[in-house]
Design an enzyme around this catalytic site. Structure first.
Site, short mmCIF file in Angstrom:
data_model
loop_
_atom_site.label_atom_id
_atom_site.label_comp_id
_atom_site.label_asym_id
_atom_site.label_seq_id
_atom_site.Cartn_x
_atom_site.Cartn_y
_atom_site.Cartn_z
N THR A 273 33.84 -12.66 39.91
CA THR A 273 33.89 -11.69 38.84
C THR A 273 32.49 -11.14 38.57
O THR A 273 31.48 -11.84 38.76
CB THR A 273 34.43 -12.30 37.54
N GLU A 274 32.43 -9.90 38.11
CA GLU A 274 31.15 -9.29 37.73
C GLU A 274 31.34 -8.53 36.40
O GLU A 274 32.05 -7.53 36.35
CB GLU A 274 30.65 -8.33 38.82
N VAL A 275 30.72 -9.05 35.36
CA VAL A 275 30.74 -8.44 34.04
C VAL A 275 29.42 -7.70 33.84
O VAL A 275 28.37 -8.12 34.36
CB VAL A 275 30.94 -9.53 32.96
#
Length: 306
Positions: A273-275
């Site tokens: 995931t990449e926030v």
């Protein structure tokens, strides 16, 4: 587009010497507490779950004990899901998202899955708000045999010791403005090599595996997160951080070839995931909730496949 960044340590085009690395390390300072912000919450999970210290990092600012949270009883007949945060210690919502999932949602899934949650793989990086470890090594390029990163080596050894085939691995990360302002210039200086310039995406996205993309799984993660925060749109070239956007909010990397955390388990389902915590349209709490939504979206998808 590539660029030779300027950086205050080293000589342009020349890889860092040990003296350069020592100067870099000397400039790193403790900015927050791993114990107060992470460990106390992990220890509070003891009882409903099993909390195990799987290793320790013997650094000058430490020692830093390393912890994992698992079901009280691991069952060979259940699929095993590994959730990792803080491989890059500075990526706050990955750490806090893993903790938040463990504290508030893990009990909803423990009957169906073996859960292995390692909330903060790089605690020195967490405290110094750093991508690298004290040896100027990126743990998330170090999930390889005979790894030079103790952060990577110790979590790999722990998962291997459990002896359970990992069905899915969810690795929680962030993409930040400091990737361009600090960490890529430092990488250029450390290695003496020009680095690509990236447009930092505004929003959430995932990284699937080039060799095993699992498109429906990635789509389920993005759909879950989209209920919490906005999804990154591609740049004018149809890319996110230099890679083609394969579907809404999804790019692919060759996880094993790059030595990335999500590639070390041979899991059937993997996602990184990449926030984007620097967005004007997202709060720190929203970023944590996005990480939680990614985990629950992944688990809900896996639940439906059983």
């Amino acid at each position: 587009m590539t660029q030779n960044y300027t950086y205050h340590i080293g000589s342009p085009g020349v890889p860092w010497t040990q003296a350069d690395k020592a100067l870099w390390l000397h400039q790193q300072i403790i900015k927050r507490s791993y114990h107060n912000e992470v460990v106390v919450h992990i220890e509070a999970m003891q009882g409903p779950f099993n909390v195990e210290q799987y290793g320790v990092l013997e650094y000058a600012d430490g020692p830093y004990p390393l912890y994992a949270i698992t079901n009280k009883q691991l069952d060979n007949d259940k699929p095993t899901v590994l959730i990792t945060g803080g491989v890059h210690g500075y990526e706050t919502s990955g750490v806090q998202g893993a903790l938040r999932f463990a504290m508030r949602h893990a009990s909803e899934y423990e009957a169906e899955f073996n859960l292995i949650i390692a909330p903060c793989i790089s605690p020195w990086g967490y405290e110094t708000i750093n991508r690298w470890n004290p040896m100027a090594i990126d743990p998330n390029r170090s999930f390889v045999p005979q790894s030079e990163s103790p952060e990577a080596a110790q979590i790999m050894a722990f998962v291997s010791k459990l002896g359970l085939p990992v069905h899915a691995h969810i690795d929680l990360h962030e993409t930040t403005d400091t990737d361009n302002s600090e960490f890529r210039p430092a990488l250029c200086a450390r290695d003496g090599k020009a680095q690509d310039i990236w447009q930092i995406p505004d929003g959430f996205y995932t990284v699937g595996d080039t060799q095993n993309p699992q498109d429906a799984f990635q789509r389920a993660v993005v759909s879950s997160v989209e209920k919490v925060t906005h999804i990154a749109l591609p740049d004018e070239e149809g890319k996110l951080i230099g890679s083609p956007m394969i579907q809404h909010g999804v790019i692919h990397y060759a996880l094993k070839d790059l030595g990335l955390c999500a590639g070390f388990t041979n899991a059937e389902y993997t996602t990184t995931t990449e926030v984007y915590p620097d967005s004007a349209n997202a709060t720190p709490e929203e970023c944590i909730l996005a990480q939680v939504a990614a985990v629950t979206g992944a688990l809900d998808y896996l639940r439906e496949q059983q």
